[in-house]
Design a protein around this motif. Sequence first.
Motif, PDB file in Angstrom:
ATOM      1  N   UNK A 173       2.932   9.087  12.427  1.00 54.36           N
ATOM      2  CA  UNK A 173       3.261  10.579  11.985  1.00 54.36           C
ATOM      3  C   UNK A 173       2.200  11.432  12.795  1.00 54.36           C
ATOM      4  N   UNK A 174       2.875  12.448  13.363  1.00 57.20           N
ATOM      5  CA  UNK A 174       2.071  13.555  13.897  1.00 57.20           C
ATOM      6  C   UNK A 174       2.691  14.826  13.355  1.00 57.20           C
ATOM      7  N   UNK A 175       1.559  15.336  12.576  1.00 57.48           N
ATOM      8  CA  UNK A 175       1.777  16.543  11.655  1.00 57.48           C
ATOM      9  C   UNK A 175       0.869  17.687  11.835  1.00 57.48           C
ATOM     10  N   UNK A 176       1.271  19.028  11.827  1.00 55.25           N
ATOM     11  CA  UNK A 176       0.260  20.048  11.689  1.00 55.25           C
ATOM     12  C   UNK A 176      -0.403  20.141  12.910  1.00 55.25           C
ATOM     13  N   UNK A 177       0.302  19.671  14.197  1.00 50.92           N
ATOM     14  CA  UNK A 177      -0.710  19.415  15.302  1.00 50.92           C
ATOM     15  C   UNK A 177       0.035  20.154  16.586  1.00 50.92           C
ATOM     16  N   UNK A 178      -0.586  20.385  17.463  1.00 53.51           N
ATOM     17  CA  UNK A 178      -0.274  21.160  18.791  1.00 53.51           C
ATOM     18  C   UNK A 178      -0.767  20.564  20.058  1.00 53.51           C
TER      19      UNK A 178
ATOM     20  N   UNK B 113       2.341   4.788   6.063  1.00 51.75           N
ATOM     21  CA  UNK B 113       2.267   4.715   7.606  1.00 51.75           C
ATOM     22  C   UNK B 113       1.126   4.220   8.132  1.00 51.75           C
ATOM     23  N   UNK B 114       1.201   3.675   9.287  1.00 53.27           N
ATOM     24  CA  UNK B 114      -0.151   3.060  10.053  1.00 53.27           C
ATOM     25  C   UNK B 114      -0.825   4.145  10.612  1.00 53.27           C
ATOM     26  N   UNK B 115      -0.556   4.786  11.386  1.00 50.54           N
ATOM     27  CA  UNK B 115      -1.198   5.821  12.300  1.00 50.54           C
ATOM     28  C   UNK B 115      -0.918   7.084  11.963  1.00 50.54           C
ATOM     29  N   UNK B 116      -1.748   8.074  11.305  1.00 48.38           N
ATOM     30  CA  UNK B 116      -1.295   9.376  11.063  1.00 48.38           C
ATOM     31  C   UNK B 116      -2.121  10.575  11.703  1.00 48.38           C
ATOM     32  N   UNK B 117      -1.698  11.313  12.480  1.00 47.92           N
ATOM     33  CA  UNK B 117      -2.358  12.372  13.074  1.00 47.92           C
ATOM     34  C   UNK B 117      -2.193  13.495  12.662  1.00 47.92           C
ATOM     35  N   UNK B 118      -3.172  14.284  11.909  1.00 45.39           N
ATOM     36  CA  UNK B 118      -3.104  15.413  11.387  1.00 45.39           C
ATOM     37  C   UNK B 118      -4.103  16.562  11.910  1.00 45.39           C
ATOM     38  N   UNK B 119      -3.638  17.679  12.175  1.00 46.80           N
ATOM     39  CA  UNK B 119      -4.337  19.061  12.602  1.00 46.80           C
ATOM     40  C   UNK B 119      -5.263  18.541  13.814  1.00 46.80           C
TER      41      UNK B 119
ATOM     42  N   UNK C 149       0.831  -1.147  -0.069  1.00 53.32           N
ATOM     43  CA  UNK C 149       0.042  -0.060  -0.007  1.00 53.32           C
ATOM     44  C   UNK C 149       0.711   1.338   0.019  1.00 53.32           C
ATOM     45  N   UNK C 150       0.661   2.081  -0.980  1.00 51.89           N
ATOM     46  CA  UNK C 150       1.445   3.355  -1.012  1.00 51.89           C
ATOM     47  C   UNK C 150       0.578   4.739  -0.605  1.00 51.89           C
ATOM     48  N   UNK C 151      -0.296   4.545   0.129  1.00 51.15           N
ATOM     49  CA  UNK C 151      -1.471   5.469   0.380  1.00 51.15           C
ATOM     50  C   UNK C 151      -0.782   6.305   1.468  1.00 51.15           C
ATOM     51  N   UNK C 152      -1.127   7.438   1.517  1.00 58.63           N
ATOM     52  CA  UNK C 152      -0.600   8.586   2.648  1.00 58.63           C
ATOM     53  C   UNK C 152      -0.883   8.098   4.183  1.00 58.63           C
ATOM     54  N   UNK C 153      -1.657   7.281   4.463  1.00 62.34           N
ATOM     55  CA  UNK C 153      -1.925   6.520   5.556  1.00 62.34           C
ATOM     56  C   UNK C 153      -2.633   5.427   5.621  1.00 62.34           C
ATOM     57  N   UNK C 154      -2.539   4.408   6.373  1.00 61.98           N
ATOM     58  CA  UNK C 154      -3.696   3.517   6.806  1.00 61.98           C
ATOM     59  C   UNK C 154      -4.844   4.067   7.619  1.00 61.98           C
TER      60      UNK C 154
END
Length: 403
Positions: free
Chosen positions: A172-177, A146-152, A100-105
């Motif tokens: 992955x943790x992205x664009x988050x606070x 990636x398995x678990x992606x947290x965005x915003x 799988x080459x998606x941006x996330x699972x």
Amino acid sequence: MGLSSLFSKAVLLVFMVEFMSQVCSQSSVFDVKDSGAVGDGKTDNTNAFLDAWKKACQSGGTVMIVGGTYLLKTIQFSGPCNGQVSFMVNAVIQAPQGQSNEHYWINFNNINGLTIQGNGTFDGQGPSAWPFNDCHNAASCSPLSPSLVLTKLNQSLVQNVKLLNSKGFQMKIEESEKITVNNITITAPADSPNTDGIHTGNVNYINIVDSNIGTGDDCISMGAGTTNINITRVNCGPGHGISIGSIGKYLTDQNVEGVKVQNCTMSSTQNGVRIKTWNSTFSLSVADVTFQDIVMDKAQNPIIIDQQYCGGRHDCIGSSHVQVKDIKFIRVSGTSASEIAVNFNCSSSNPCYDIELNDINLSSENGGKATSWCSNARVSYIGTQNPASCQQALAPAMMLEYM
């Protein structure tokens, strides 16, 4: 220290108490089985999980996953939500087999006050996909999912869960606070490709504490735009250590600053604590970084600053314009599996400066003498220095085999 020192254990405790009180106050529980999910490891439960999420997001409450193995295809849980939402995992959530080459699972996106917790496991089924990874041999490639992606996300907590054998990055943790990751376990074999444990990018105020991470790549990689991050009591190994970077590959990259890594252990890792930058032609900086009370147990390259990273290749041209400054290594001790225990390979056009080595005690694993190597680095020394302080090299530092 800068703002990162303010985001301390006390703040973590306040966040956790607040999160748990919010979760306990929620009266609505949405069991995925009530939406038709079947935990037999064969049935596609994607729509059932989305139905349970929609109900919890609309009113606030808990998505409950209990007992069995639940197969999920690529899925996004989106907000904003009308109230606090908890994703309670007390089962195995499993990805489909194969490439799988998606941006996330699994993606959690645009949510305030999310809690992901439980004693369950996110199983990425990586062994079925790793043979398709060609990023080590191709100039350009599509990374595995990636398995678990947290965005915003904002003011959110991930705790107690396990991540197993991701196809690509584990989390992955992205664009988050204001995100806290507490007491999680991440596991993948040492030879699994590009299975970074936790990767951060464009984030502010992140806590990663009391966790065990063993992967085939960096246990934790702090990417561009990571600010005010605290990493405490993390056991790393196997893996490539705890890294800042790589920084400077893309024009969109942002500075990294306010990093504190403390009370961590590196066991049989390819690297220990590392900063790596590309030979960028645009100006960036990595600054206000402290690695403190770090134990190396047979780490291959315990302390590294490498400004000629180039993706691990050895054909780097030019010198990096990423300024590395105000970096402290305090009480780093243990054993080095390589002769060079301290290696500062800095840029000729933008030398590293305000580098502090304070009470360093690294011995060679095989009983030989550990050494230091410095190029274009302005280093100050305090207290014990084993290996001895290094003389400035006229040539670039020895290239070591790592990615």
